[in-house]
Design a protein around this motif. Sequence first.
Motif, PDB file in Angstrom:
ATOM      1  N   HIS A   1      -3.572   2.411  -2.332  1.00 33.59           N
ATOM      2  CA  HIS A   1      -2.780   3.025  -3.396  1.00 33.59           C
ATOM      3  C   HIS A   1      -3.658   3.913  -4.268  1.00 33.59           C
ATOM      4  O   HIS A   1      -3.321   5.062  -4.584  1.00 33.59           O
ATOM      5  CB  HIS A   1      -2.123   1.925  -4.227  1.00 33.59           C
ATOM      6  CG  HIS A   1      -1.176   2.414  -5.261  1.00 33.59           C
ATOM      7  ND1 HIS A   1      -0.619   1.597  -6.207  1.00 33.59           N
ATOM      8  CD2 HIS A   1      -0.685   3.658  -5.527  1.00 33.59           C
ATOM      9  CE1 HIS A   1       0.178   2.308  -6.997  1.00 33.59           C
ATOM     10  NE2 HIS A   1       0.151   3.563  -6.602  1.00 33.59           N
TER      11      HIS A   1
ATOM     12  N   GLU B   1      -3.399   8.021  -5.011  1.00 34.63           N
ATOM     13  CA  GLU B   1      -3.221   8.550  -6.363  1.00 34.63           C
ATOM     14  C   GLU B   1      -4.433   9.356  -6.835  1.00 34.63           C
ATOM     15  O   GLU B   1      -4.307  10.207  -7.719  1.00 34.63           O
ATOM     16  CB  GLU B   1      -2.956   7.413  -7.336  1.00 34.63           C
ATOM     17  CG  GLU B   1      -1.559   6.828  -7.226  1.00 34.63           C
ATOM     18  CD  GLU B   1      -1.205   5.961  -8.422  1.00 34.63           C
ATOM     19  OE1 GLU B   1      -2.132   5.476  -9.103  1.00 34.63           O
ATOM     20  OE2 GLU B   1      -0.003   5.781  -8.671  1.00 34.63           O
TER      21      GLU B   1
ATOM     22  N   VAL C   1      -3.248  15.575  -6.879  1.00 30.34           N
ATOM     23  CA  VAL C   1      -2.507  14.842  -7.903  1.00 30.34           C
ATOM     24  C   VAL C   1      -3.129  15.070  -9.278  1.00 30.34           C
ATOM     25  O   VAL C   1      -2.413  15.356 -10.256  1.00 30.34           O
ATOM     26  CB  VAL C   1      -2.465  13.340  -7.579  1.00 30.34           C
ATOM     27  CG1 VAL C   1      -1.710  12.573  -8.665  1.00 30.34           C
ATOM     28  CG2 VAL C   1      -1.808  13.105  -6.220  1.00 30.34           C
TER      29      VAL C   1
ATOM     30  N   GLY D   1       6.496   3.179  -6.317  1.00 30.85           N
ATOM     31  CA  GLY D   1       5.581   4.212  -6.807  1.00 30.85           C
ATOM     32  C   GLY D   1       6.292   5.197  -7.728  1.00 30.85           C
ATOM     33  O   GLY D   1       5.753   5.606  -8.759  1.00 30.85           O
TER      34      GLY D   1
ATOM     35  N   GLY E   1       3.692   5.132 -11.339  1.00 28.43           N
ATOM     36  CA  GLY E   1       2.968   6.375 -11.602  1.00 28.43           C
ATOM     37  C   GLY E   1       3.838   7.608 -11.527  1.00 28.43           C
ATOM     38  O   GLY E   1       3.565   8.610 -12.193  1.00 28.43           O
TER      39      GLY E   1
ATOM     40  N   ILE F   1       3.806  11.031 -13.784  1.00 25.46           N
ATOM     41  CA  ILE F   1       3.638  12.363 -13.200  1.00 25.46           C
ATOM     42  C   ILE F   1       4.798  13.262 -13.610  1.00 25.46           C
ATOM     43  O   ILE F   1       4.595  14.440 -13.957  1.00 25.46           O
ATOM     44  CB  ILE F   1       3.546  12.263 -11.666  1.00 25.46           C
ATOM     45  CG1 ILE F   1       2.223  11.596 -11.265  1.00 25.46           C
ATOM     46  CG2 ILE F   1       3.664  13.638 -11.013  1.00 25.46           C
ATOM     47  CD1 ILE F   1       2.118  11.281  -9.780  1.00 25.46           C
TER      48      ILE F   1
ATOM     49  N   TYR G   1       0.728   4.497   3.019  1.00 24.39           N
ATOM     50  CA  TYR G   1      -0.236   5.050   2.071  1.00 24.39           C
ATOM     51  C   TYR G   1      -1.162   6.060   2.746  1.00 24.39           C
ATOM     52  O   TYR G   1      -1.521   7.085   2.144  1.00 24.39           O
ATOM     53  CB  TYR G   1      -1.052   3.939   1.416  1.00 24.39           C
ATOM     54  CG  TYR G   1      -0.366   3.276   0.247  1.00 24.39           C
ATOM     55  CD1 TYR G   1       0.150   4.025  -0.810  1.00 24.39           C
ATOM     56  CD2 TYR G   1      -0.232   1.888   0.187  1.00 24.39           C
ATOM     57  CE1 TYR G   1       0.778   3.414  -1.876  1.00 24.39           C
ATOM     58  CE2 TYR G   1       0.395   1.261  -0.884  1.00 24.39           C
ATOM     59  CZ  TYR G   1       0.893   2.043  -1.909  1.00 24.39           C
ATOM     60  OH  TYR G   1       1.520   1.439  -2.979  1.00 24.39           O
TER      61      TYR G   1
ATOM     62  N   THR H   1      -1.482   9.913   1.614  1.00 21.37           N
ATOM     63  CA  THR H   1      -2.767  10.534   1.309  1.00 21.37           C
ATOM     64  C   THR H   1      -2.938  11.817   2.112  1.00 21.37           C
ATOM     65  O   THR H   1      -3.435  12.831   1.591  1.00 21.37           O
ATOM     66  CB  THR H   1      -3.913   9.555   1.597  1.00 21.37           C
ATOM     67  OG1 THR H   1      -3.753   8.393   0.774  1.00 21.37           O
ATOM     68  CG2 THR H   1      -5.269  10.175   1.313  1.00 21.37           C
TER      69      THR H   1
END
Length: 225
Positions: A20, A24, A29, A133, A137, A141, A200, A204
Amino acid sequence: MDTPPLPFSARLRAATQGAHAAAEGQRYVTALVAGELDLAGYLDLVVQHHALYQALESAAEAMRSDPVAGGFVDDALTRLPALEADLTELAGPDWALRTAPHPATVAYADRIRAVAGTSPVRFIAHHYTRYLGDLSGGLYIGRAVARRYGLTDGSGVAFYAFDLITRPKAYKEAYRARLDALRLSPADEAALLDEVLLAYRHNTAVFAALARHVPDGPEITEAVA
């Protein structure tokens, strides 16, 4: 006295914490939240999200009546209409003719389609990865993007507005309670964890593809196996 075992949701969260954080922490990001990208850099993320949620929410319809996964399907989470509104606002009504997902996104969406419509535990894995998610976060965002890119009237950031979820923290706690109430075999628990970790890695890879918008150049990441 023996220590009671951790609930499944706690074990899942602990086992995926590193993956995770890796997702992030991608340069795209941090640049997006800092306002270092132009609006096209943000629009590209919305395009990728649309492809992913199209796959996931199609699987959700297939799983709606499933005795294991059906309890996780909730219309309050549905993101596709908001994403289509954002794309229309940011790219115009013909956005579908002028935008396309990256290969990393196509691979991610293909994985969701391959497993989430037929495997309840793998559907839950992708559902958990994306929506929890979004309610964590993702809300931060969304606020940062609205502020940095002048979208404070809500236009272009509808994806981040969960109008039917007034208390995200309580919703997430109830979601984790549903995870803990699952009666899964060790093999099913392992499959769910493996699929979250794979999700994940795919996420990514999508962020790495989006790093082309970052002024200091692209980010390198390993391909998803």
